[in-house]
Write a protein that holds these residues in place. Structure first.
Motif, PDB file in Angstrom:
ATOM      1  N   ILE A 184      10.740  59.410  71.921  1.00 12.09           N
ATOM      2  CA  ILE A 184      10.588  58.606  73.131  1.00 12.09           C
ATOM      3  C   ILE A 184      10.027  57.247  72.732  1.00 12.09           C
ATOM      4  CG2 ILE A 184       9.387  58.394  75.341  1.00 12.09           C
ATOM      5  CD1 ILE A 184       9.423  61.432  75.533  1.00 12.09           C
ATOM      6  N   PRO A 185      10.706  56.160  73.066  1.00 17.99           N
ATOM      7  CA  PRO A 185      10.222  54.832  72.671  1.00 17.99           C
ATOM      8  C   PRO A 185       8.792  54.586  73.154  1.00 17.99           C
ATOM      9  CG  PRO A 185      12.450  54.691  73.521  1.00 17.99           C
ATOM     10  CD  PRO A 185      11.989  56.084  73.803  1.00 17.99           C
ATOM     11  N   ARG A 186       8.006  53.952  72.292  1.00 16.48           N
ATOM     12  CA  ARG A 186       6.621  53.641  72.659  1.00 16.48           C
ATOM     13  C   ARG A 186       6.317  52.203  72.272  1.00 16.48           C
ATOM     14  NH1 ARG A 186       3.355  53.730  68.145  1.00 16.48           N
ATOM     15  NH2 ARG A 186       4.222  54.725  66.290  1.00 16.48           N
ATOM     16  N   PRO A 187       5.469  51.553  73.055  1.00 23.30           N
ATOM     17  CA  PRO A 187       5.121  50.160  72.768  1.00 23.30           C
ATOM     18  C   PRO A 187       4.156  50.057  71.599  1.00 23.30           C
ATOM     19  CG  PRO A 187       3.892  50.935  74.664  1.00 23.30           C
ATOM     20  CD  PRO A 187       4.846  52.036  74.293  1.00 23.30           C
ATOM     21  N   LEU A 188       4.221  48.927  70.898  1.00 20.07           N
ATOM     22  CA  LEU A 188       3.393  48.742  69.707  1.00 20.07           C
ATOM     23  C   LEU A 188       2.171  47.879  70.011  1.00 20.07           C
ATOM     24  CD1 LEU A 188       6.210  48.430  67.056  1.00 20.07           C
ATOM     25  CD2 LEU A 188       4.462  50.215  67.191  1.00 20.07           C
ATOM     26  N   PHE A 189       1.393  48.323  71.010  1.00 20.83           N
ATOM     27  CA  PHE A 189       0.078  47.737  71.216  1.00 20.83           C
ATOM     28  C   PHE A 189      -0.955  48.842  71.109  1.00 20.83           C
ATOM     29  CE2 PHE A 189       1.327  48.812  75.645  1.00 20.83           C
ATOM     30  CZ  PHE A 189       0.238  49.602  76.022  1.00 20.83           C
ATOM     31  N   GLU A 190      -2.189  48.456  70.866  1.00 21.79           N
ATOM     32  CA  GLU A 190      -3.301  49.388  70.789  1.00 21.79           C
ATOM     33  C   GLU A 190      -4.346  48.988  71.822  1.00 21.79           C
ATOM     34  OE1 GLU A 190      -3.586  52.126  68.869  1.00 21.79           O
ATOM     35  OE2 GLU A 190      -1.559  51.771  68.111  1.00 21.79           O
ATOM     36  N   HIS A 191      -4.901  49.988  72.498  1.00 21.60           N
ATOM     37  CA  HIS A 191      -5.957  49.738  73.485  1.00 21.60           C
ATOM     38  C   HIS A 191      -7.197  50.496  73.049  1.00 21.60           C
ATOM     39  CE1 HIS A 191      -7.695  50.360  77.776  1.00 21.60           C
ATOM     40  NE2 HIS A 191      -8.113  49.208  77.267  1.00 21.60           N
ATOM     41  N   ARG A 192      -8.258  49.765  72.838  1.00 23.58           N
ATOM     42  CA  ARG A 192      -9.491  50.451  72.473  1.00 23.58           C
ATOM     43  C   ARG A 192     -10.362  50.545  73.733  1.00 23.58           C
ATOM     44  NH1 ARG A 192     -12.551  45.862  68.773  1.00 23.58           N
ATOM     45  NH2 ARG A 192     -13.065  44.453  70.483  1.00 23.58           N
ATOM     46  N   ASN A 193     -10.691  51.756  74.111  1.00 26.13           N
ATOM     47  CA  ASN A 193     -11.466  51.963  75.333  1.00 26.13           C
ATOM     48  C   ASN A 193     -12.947  52.148  75.055  1.00 26.13           C
ATOM     49  OD1 ASN A 193     -11.406  54.468  74.192  1.00 26.13           O
ATOM     50  ND2 ASN A 193      -9.915  55.311  75.658  1.00 26.13           N
ATOM     51  N   PHE A 194     -13.354  51.840  73.819  1.00 21.35           N
ATOM     52  CA  PHE A 194     -14.783  51.795  73.536  1.00 21.35           C
ATOM     53  C   PHE A 194     -15.211  50.329  73.563  1.00 21.35           C
ATOM     54  CE2 PHE A 194     -12.313  51.905  69.701  1.00 21.35           C
ATOM     55  CZ  PHE A 194     -12.813  50.874  68.931  1.00 21.35           C
ATOM     56  N   ALA A 195     -16.487  50.049  73.475  1.00 17.69           N
ATOM     57  CA  ALA A 195     -16.956  48.679  73.675  1.00 17.69           C
ATOM     58  C   ALA A 195     -17.816  48.189  72.521  1.00 17.69           C
ATOM     59  CB  ALA A 195     -17.740  48.581  74.973  1.00 17.69           C
ATOM     60  N   PRO A 196     -17.216  47.969  71.359  1.00 20.85           N
ATOM     61  CA  PRO A 196     -17.973  47.371  70.265  1.00 20.85           C
ATOM     62  C   PRO A 196     -18.148  45.881  70.519  1.00 20.85           C
ATOM     63  CG  PRO A 196     -15.699  47.564  69.637  1.00 20.85           C
ATOM     64  CD  PRO A 196     -15.809  48.183  71.006  1.00 20.85           C
ATOM     65  N   SER A 197     -18.812  45.209  69.632  1.00 16.66           N
ATOM     66  CA  SER A 197     -18.935  43.763  69.792  1.00 16.66           C
ATOM     67  C   SER A 197     -17.555  43.131  69.668  1.00 16.66           C
ATOM     68  CB  SER A 197     -19.867  43.199  68.720  1.00 16.66           C
ATOM     69  OG  SER A 197     -19.371  43.506  67.422  1.00 16.66           O
ATOM     70  N   SER A 198     -17.337  42.097  70.451  1.00 16.29           N
ATOM     71  CA  SER A 198     -16.012  41.489  70.511  1.00 16.29           C
ATOM     72  C   SER A 198     -15.639  40.826  69.194  1.00 16.29           C
ATOM     73  CB  SER A 198     -15.969  40.459  71.634  1.00 16.29           C
ATOM     74  OG  SER A 198     -14.744  39.769  71.610  1.00 16.29           O
ATOM     75  N   ASN A 199     -14.355  40.948  68.823  1.00 13.98           N
ATOM     76  CA  ASN A 199     -13.836  40.224  67.672  1.00 13.98           C
ATOM     77  C   ASN A 199     -13.477  38.792  68.045  1.00 13.98           C
ATOM     78  OD1 ASN A 199     -13.836  42.285  65.629  1.00 13.98           O
ATOM     79  ND2 ASN A 199     -12.200  43.284  66.767  1.00 13.98           N
ATOM     80  N   ALA A 200     -13.370  38.539  69.356  1.00 12.09           N
ATOM     81  CA  ALA A 200     -12.970  37.209  69.804  1.00 12.09           C
ATOM     82  C   ALA A 200     -14.177  36.285  69.841  1.00 12.09           C
ATOM     83  CB  ALA A 200     -12.335  37.308  71.186  1.00 12.09           C
ATOM     84  N   THR A 201     -14.014  35.115  69.273  1.00 16.79           N
ATOM     85  CA  THR A 201     -15.116  34.144  69.261  1.00 16.79           C
ATOM     86  C   THR A 201     -14.674  32.757  69.681  1.00 16.79           C
ATOM     87  OG1 THR A 201     -14.704  33.676  66.924  1.00 16.79           O
ATOM     88  CG2 THR A 201     -16.339  35.370  67.431  1.00 16.79           C
ATOM     89  N   THR A 202     -13.373  32.469  69.630  1.00 18.11           N
ATOM     90  CA  THR A 202     -12.938  31.085  69.834  1.00 18.11           C
ATOM     91  C   THR A 202     -11.796  30.941  70.817  1.00 18.11           C
ATOM     92  OG1 THR A 202     -11.518  31.267  67.884  1.00 18.11           O
ATOM     93  CG2 THR A 202     -13.715  30.341  67.560  1.00 18.11           C
ATOM     94  N   GLY A 203     -11.455  31.986  71.569  1.00 22.10           N
ATOM     95  CA  GLY A 203     -10.388  31.869  72.548  1.00 22.10           C
ATOM     96  C   GLY A 203     -10.827  31.092  73.773  1.00 22.10           C
ATOM     97  N   SER A 204      -9.851  30.559  74.528  1.00 21.21           N
ATOM     98  CA  SER A 204     -10.167  29.789  75.734  1.00 21.21           C
ATOM     99  C   SER A 204     -10.115  30.638  76.996  1.00 21.21           C
ATOM    100  CB  SER A 204      -9.200  28.608  75.868  1.00 21.21           C
ATOM    101  OG  SER A 204      -7.872  29.071  76.093  1.00 21.21           O
ATOM    102  N   GLY A 205      -9.817  31.950  76.842  1.00 21.35           N
ATOM    103  CA  GLY A 205      -9.762  32.833  77.987  1.00 21.35           C
ATOM    104  C   GLY A 205     -11.111  33.442  78.306  1.00 21.35           C
ATOM    105  N   PRO A 206     -11.161  34.286  79.336  1.00 19.55           N
ATOM    106  CA  PRO A 206     -12.419  34.963  79.676  1.00 19.55           C
ATOM    107  C   PRO A 206     -13.001  35.699  78.483  1.00 19.55           C
ATOM    108  CG  PRO A 206     -10.789  35.279  81.408  1.00 19.55           C
ATOM    109  CD  PRO A 206     -10.066  34.622  80.272  1.00 19.55           C
ATOM    110  N   SER A 207     -14.310  35.666  78.334  1.00 19.26           N
ATOM    111  CA  SER A 207     -15.032  36.315  77.228  1.00 19.26           C
ATOM    112  C   SER A 207     -14.509  35.866  75.872  1.00 19.26           C
ATOM    113  CB  SER A 207     -14.941  37.844  77.357  1.00 19.26           C
ATOM    114  OG  SER A 207     -15.481  38.285  78.585  1.00 19.26           O
ATOM    115  N   ALA A 208     -14.137  34.610  75.788  1.00 17.74           N
ATOM    116  CA  ALA A 208     -13.639  34.002  74.535  1.00 17.74           C
ATOM    117  C   ALA A 208     -12.366  34.659  74.022  1.00 17.74           C
ATOM    118  CB  ALA A 208     -14.715  34.011  73.458  1.00 17.74           C
TER     119      ALA A 208
END
Length: 752
Positions: A184-208
């Motif tokens: 069955i075809p599946r999409p190639l994204f990953e969703h992490r439902n835990f809440a470690p510190s964000s890897n994002a630091t320089t994005g212009s969207g919400p929460s960097a």
């Protein structure tokens, strides 16, 4: 003996089936495999059978023709030293040279009809035939049993054939899509439902978090927007565009690209979370492609339930999308299943980007298809840092979960990869290596989906990277066209040539840190390929310099059907490069006896068009003819082809009356002459009858029918009764013959 076969067919039906089978050639299996290994080795035990009345949708796929010629053309199309370099074919030209013949396609259609299949859709390249049929008809037509099996690795049952299908058909099929749902075809994204510190630091969207526009700033940063380009996305489910609108509203941006949702096989283009449908992947694909190329002319989402239906729709679209993207993976029984579509893409100037997977280094058992196919660009993942919000690229490392390695499907290494592989210690020198390129895939993105609250820094995957690269190619192709060149088509040969050149470091971000199981190293590696795009450096390297003046011709429509004695037209358009502005004289050749061709105007100056008028004599032999249109300007000449199909005039007759109004006094008689005229070889007697005259009147014909071949006259006599109602009565005269029925009318005015 197949299960159910003997007890499901009444004797007379079994006899009819046997007679039908005898009408065809010996049963021949398609050129690709359909049986799952797990059903043969016992890993997937048989637990039942599909109900015989269950209706299934299939795609019957025909093979391409002239494979050696196609292979040679594919080489020349991407060899800068070849006269055929980037001279891509139209869909019509590809079909004429490499598509199945009309005869073979018609034979498959007849087979489907005889087998009790319902025809749902044909395709203009004659590769796909979409049908629907109950299980019983499918099993009988292909001599298989569709069993239910327990999946060896998933908690579900799947259906699959117990043996290779062997249709009683004198045309060998390439593949039959829809016979199993093992994968069955599946999409190639990953969703992490835990809440470690964000890897994002320089994005212009919400929460960097990163937006699609941030990727544009990091990997390009220029003024091109993809103007004039269209992009196609492969999707196995539809979407709710409200999610896309929410994304743009929340980030304070506006989408100006028209979006088309195209159902390729009847699959719904709607996807609502309230109905159990998840449109996360679909929305991710759109935001990343649109973020990189916000000024494209269109974005098309090709929605379907089978790879065969989706890819063929992409290969036959009008207009074609020069850049395509897939962020889904599945695992066919035969890894060569989709090669005909991929080869057509490359021949027609289309490039498919495929996400390389989110499970780290490929192993021999990795199910990452079609990321390792040789006719597409495989896109791996990185972890990106920018210098500021919406700012330029700062640093990048290999993403730990990014796909890459040696082809699990054992595709042979392509010629354009051999030199790079020789300089890569981990690479195979025998099999295809991947990925080819990469870009950001870490859990750093802003995502809106499923008609609910948007998220920041929870989703990652190479499904972000593939459409991002497709958007980047739209920028490249915009520049290429502006330079007077054509769109690039399949870019892998160029990518590897650039990667091996002295300008590599100014064209790519060479990623040398991090690992997906394979370490990122200098140059090409199995973690990030050649790396990510280095602004306008790679763009200019791919787009090339402005070309010398020249022109090309195209025809619309490129295929036309005209009946004997009729006429038709096609528009011939010249497209110029490098500022070409000279006169182009037009001539035609290849037309059959009885066909004349003229052009209005007879020449085009620079970019423009001319109407090609085609007149077919009534004596012209029916058939399909290739008419070559040649444009000549000085020593330069270019051609295009118009496929003319001359059809016969259908047998027919016409019926008329003279006079059409008769006035008759009560107790008297009147008459009208009924005339029939035939055309198109009609040859049958025509019987005559009348209605509507009223109960007081009687109508007779002399003669009562017109003898074959059907041209002649008959006198209709109307006797008016003494007590007839005065006034008008409409008499309908009906002529029947040769399976046809036509009518005419006579008005009867009854006088005192």
């Amino acid at each position: 003996m197949l299960r159910r076969f003997s007890r499901s067919l009444p004797p007379i039906l079994a006899l009819v089936s046997a007679v039908n089978i005898l009408c065809y050639a010996q049963s021949v299996a398609p050129l690709t495999h359909h049986v799952r290994e797990a059903t043969l080795n016992g890993e997937a035990p048989l637990i039942g059978y599909l109900p015989v009345d269950k209706v299934m949708r299939l795609v019957l796929v025909l093979p391409l023709r002239n494979q050696s010629e196609l292979d040679s053309l594919l080489h020349d199309l991407y060899d800068p030293s070849s006269p055929s370099y980037h001279r891509f074919l139209t869909v019509e030209e590809f079909t004429q040279r490499f598509g199945p013949t009309q005869k073979d396609y018609d034979a498959v259609i007849r087979f489907a009809q005889v087998s009790g299949f319902t025809l749902l859709a044909t395709s203009r390249n004659r590769v796909n035939l979409q049908v629907r049929a109950p299980v019983l008809s499918i099993e009988q037509a292909f001599h298989i049993s569709l069993g239910l099996y327990q999946h060896p690795t998933e908690n579900r049952a799947f259906y699959a054939p117990d043996r290779e299908p062997t249709p009683d058909l004198n045309v060998q099929l390439w593949h039959i899509s829809g016979l199993d749902n093992y994968s069955i075809p599946r999409p190639l994204f990953e969703h992490r439902n835990f809440a470690p510190s964000s890897n994002a630091t320089t994005g212009s969207g919400p929460s960097a978090s990163f937006l699609g526009s941030d990727m544009r700033a990091a990997y390009y940063g220029g003024s091109l927007t993809g103007s004039g380009q269209s992009l196609g996305l492969l999707e196995y489910y539809g979407t709710d565009l409200a999610d896309l609108n929410t994304y743009y509203k929340n980030v304070g941006q506006t989408n100006n690209v028209p979006i088309t949702l195209d159902s390729t096989d009847g699959t719904s283009t709607s996807c609502l979370a309230s109905q159990g449908c998840d449109d996360t992947e679909q929305t991710i694909d759109m935001t990343q492609a649109l973020g990189m190329a916000p000024g494209m002319s269109s974005l098309v989402m090709y929605v379907g339930s089978s790879d065969s239906a989706i890819f063929n729709a992409m290969a036959t679209a009008s207009p074609l999308n020069a850049q395509l993207s897939s962020s889904w993976t599945w695992y066919p029984a035969d890894p060569s299943t989709d090669n005909p579509y991929f080869e057509e893409f490359a021949t027609q100037g289309q490039n498919l980007f495929q996400a390389a997977g989110d499970s780290g280094a490929w192993t021999s058992s990795s199910e990452i298809y079609p990321a390792d196919d040789v006719y597409l660009t495989s896109v791996g993942g990185t972890d990106l840092e920018t210098s500021s919000a919406a700012g330029p690229w700062a640093s990048e490392s290999a993403w730990v979960d990014g796909g890459g390695g040696i082809s699990p499907d054992h595709y042979a290494i392509p010629s354009w990869q051999t030199s790079a592989a020789n300089g890569c210690s981990s690479c195979s020198k025998t099999y295809r290596n991947g990925p080819d390129v990469s870009s950001n895939a870490n859990f750093t993105f802003y995502v809106c989906a499923d008609q609910t609250t948007c998220t920041a820094n929870e989703y990652g995957g190479t499904s972000f990277a593939a459409p991002m690269w497709a958007g980047y190619l739209a920028l490249v192709n915009q520049q290429s066209v502006a330079n007077g060149n054509k769109a690039l088509g399949f870019i892998n040969p160029s990518l590897y040539s650039i990667g091996l050149s002295s300008s590599y470091d100014s064209d790519f971000h060479d990623i040398t840190s991090g690992s997906n199981g394979y370490s990122a190293t200098t140059g090409y590696d199995l973690a990030t390929g050649w790396g990510s795009p280095n602004g306008s450096g790679l763009l200019n390297a791919l787009a090339g310099i402005s070309s010398t003046p020249g022109f090309s011709l195209s025809a619309s429509p490129a295929s036309i059907s005209i009946a004997q004695g009729g006429s038709g037209s096609s528009t011939i358009t010249s497209t110029v490069t490098g500022g070409f502005d000279s006169a182009i004289s037009l001539t035609a050749s290849g037309e059959p006896t009885g066909v004349s061709v003229s052009f209005s105007p007879s020449s085009i100056t620079g970019a423009g068009s001319s109407t090609m008028e085609i007149t077919v004599a009534s004596s012209t032999v029916t058939g399909t003819y290739a008419i070559t249109v040649k444009g000549t300007s000085g020593s330069t000449s270019e051609t295009t082809t118009v496929s003319l199909t001359v059809t016969g005039t259908s047998p027919n007759f016409a019926i008329s009356a003279s006079p059409t109004t008769i006035s008759v006094a009560r107790g008297s008689s009147g008459s009208s002459t009924i005339t029939t005229a035939i055309s198109g070889g009609f040859d049958s007697a025509i019987s005559l009858s009348a209605s509507g005259q009223g109960s007081a009147q009687s109508v007779t014909f002399s003669p009562s029918s017109i003898a074959a071949p059907g041209s002649g006259t008959s006198t209709m006599t109307v006797k008016v009764g003494r007590n007839a109602r005065t006034g008008n009565h409409t008499i309908t005269i009906t002529g029947k013959g040769g399976g046809l029925t036509h009518t005419t009318t006579v008005t009867l005015d009854v006088l005192n």
